[in-house]
Design a protein around this motif. Structure first.
Motif, short mmCIF file in Angstrom:
data_model
loop_
_atom_site.label_atom_id
_atom_site.label_comp_id
_atom_site.label_asym_id
_atom_site.label_seq_id
_atom_site.Cartn_x
_atom_site.Cartn_y
_atom_site.Cartn_z
N LEU A 13 0.82 -1.19 -0.04
CA LEU A 13 -0.13 0.00 0.03
C LEU A 13 0.84 1.22 -0.12
O LEU A 13 0.63 2.20 -0.55
N ALA A 14 1.87 1.43 0.77
CA ALA A 14 2.86 2.61 0.79
C ALA A 14 3.24 2.82 -0.32
O ALA A 14 3.51 4.06 -0.66
N ALA A 15 3.68 1.88 -1.41
CA ALA A 15 4.49 2.13 -2.44
C ALA A 15 3.45 2.40 -3.61
O ALA A 15 3.89 2.85 -4.73
N ARG A 16 2.25 1.91 -3.56
CA ARG A 16 1.34 1.74 -4.41
C ARG A 16 -0.03 2.53 -4.41
O ARG A 16 -0.91 2.38 -5.16
N SER A 17 0.23 3.78 -3.63
CA SER A 17 -1.11 4.48 -3.41
C SER A 17 -0.54 5.92 -3.15
O SER A 17 0.66 6.31 -2.83
N ILE A 18 -1.58 6.91 -3.32
CA ILE A 18 -1.39 8.08 -2.88
C ILE A 18 -2.63 9.07 -2.55
O ILE A 18 -3.76 8.58 -3.21
N LEU A 22 -0.59 7.55 -11.92
CA LEU A 22 -0.79 6.24 -11.90
C LEU A 22 0.04 5.61 -13.36
O LEU A 22 0.62 4.56 -13.00
N GLN A 23 0.04 6.53 -14.21
CA GLN A 23 0.88 6.04 -15.54
C GLN A 23 2.41 5.95 -15.08
O GLN A 23 3.24 5.02 -15.44
N ASP A 24 2.97 7.05 -14.37
CA ASP A 24 4.18 6.98 -14.14
C ASP A 24 4.65 5.84 -13.04
O ASP A 24 5.45 5.17 -13.11
N LEU A 25 3.80 5.49 -12.01
CA LEU A 25 3.80 4.41 -11.25
C LEU A 25 3.81 3.14 -12.05
O LEU A 25 4.71 2.16 -11.85
N GLY A 26 2.91 2.84 -12.88
CA GLY A 26 2.93 1.62 -13.77
C GLY A 26 4.07 1.36 -14.37
O GLY A 26 4.47 0.33 -14.51
N ARG A 27 4.81 2.58 -14.90
CA ARG A 27 5.98 2.20 -16.03
C ARG A 27 6.83 1.96 -14.92
O ARG A 27 7.85 1.12 -15.17
N ARG A 28 7.11 2.36 -13.63
CA ARG A 28 8.18 2.44 -12.51
C ARG A 28 8.11 0.61 -12.04
O ARG A 28 9.31 -0.03 -11.99
#
Length: 304
Positions: A57-62, A103-109
């Motif tokens: 959750l900490a790495a994949r949410s905002i 979300l797109q930036d996270l998805g790419r990472r």
């Protein structure tokens, strides 16, 4: 996509914590009430998702805050399942666009090739995502069995029974569900530990909620997870599956009849379930008297 916009002045962000579940539920409920006229999400849905060991959750949410109020959030579960919400009072300020870029930036990472999220068809979120280049992957329907209606019973094959799952049935039940859903869902197989945490660990879960159809040898051949809404009025069939070699024998309908009957025995007056265009099951549910209450689309964007 165009350059990432700035959030409006005065708003702050941070990753979500498990203690934020109530705030996220309040936010999502306000958006659903605005968009579809009723609240479908329950806090237990959020808590059970966040309980999965595989979800960071900490790495994949905002979360986006206006003072002490959570006004928007986004998260990415697995490779491509995104969820996002913006408080209706804060729409039109670029927050949703900012979250879509985040979300797109996270998805790419994390190596995702695509991300997608469900939105009510025709809603402000649907229109925004279309403007941002998100395409429709599939359509979903929330179907309701009207109060007082019944589904005609189907006789099970000789020696088969439907009953509450027992501890020894859990891994087989998970296998039946995953094998069925992966026939049309493009994703990694759900770890058993995630299934156990999100099912048995769901707030309010009781043993009768997980129903199984077993053959004469006691093997699990079908599964239904039926839940009761917070207000106690609705039984919701969250997941339903029958093993491929056991289909077209009336087992799915027998599980539905049992699920709705069990929910009614626990005080509900209506029943619901959701299906989408990947399954081809819409006609089946309509033929047994269920009617569409709302239509959702899963909008996605390629990241490669």
């Amino acid at each position: 996509m165009p350059e990432t916009p700035e959030l409006p002045a005065g708003l702050t962000t941070r990753p979500l914590r498990t203690s934020d579940a109530t705030a996220v539920h309040r936010l999502m409920a306000a958006q659903e009430l605005e968009d579809i006229g009723e609240v479908a999400i329950e806090e237990a849905d959020i808590v059970s998702d966040w309980a999965k060991p595989s979800h960071d959750l900490a790495a994949r949410s905002i979360g986006v805050w206006d003072g002490d109020t959570l006004v928007a959030y986004a998260e990415l579960m697995g490779a491509d399942r995104a969820d996002t919400s913006v408080l209706p009072s804060h729409r039109g300020r670029g927050i949703g666009t900012w979250l879509a870029h985040w979300l797109q930036d996270l998805g790419r990472r994390v190596g995702s090739s695509v991300i997608g999220m469900p939105v009510p068809q025709g809603s402000p979120g649907d229109r925004l995502l279309e403007e941002l280049g998100f395409h429709v992957r599939w359509t979903s329907w929330v179907l309701k069995l009207p109060a007082g209606a019944t589904i005609p019973e189907r006789e099970l094959p000789e020696g088969y029974v439907v009953r509450a799952a027992e501890p020894g049935d859990m891994r087989a039940a998970h296998d039946v569900l995953e094998d069925a859903f992966l026939e049309w869902s493009v994703r990694d197989r759900e770890p058993y530990e995630d299934f156990e945490a999100a099912t048995l660990g769901r707030p309010g879960f009781e043993p009768w909620n997980l129903r199984v159809a077993v053959d004469g040898d006691g093997q699990v051949v079908g599964v239904s997870l039926v839940l009761v809404s917070d207000n106690g009025s609705t039984g919701y069939v969250d997941r339903l599956a029958v093993r491929a070699d056991q289909r077209h024998r009336g087992i799915a309908q027998a599980l539905l009849v049992d699920s709705f009957a069990q929910a009614r025995a626990h005080g509900t007056t209506t029943a619901e379930l959701s299906t989408d265009s990947r399954t081809g099951a819409l006609g089946l549910y309509q033929r047994v008297g269920m009617v569409a209450e709302s239509i959702w689309v899963n909008r996605a964007i390629d990241l490669t």
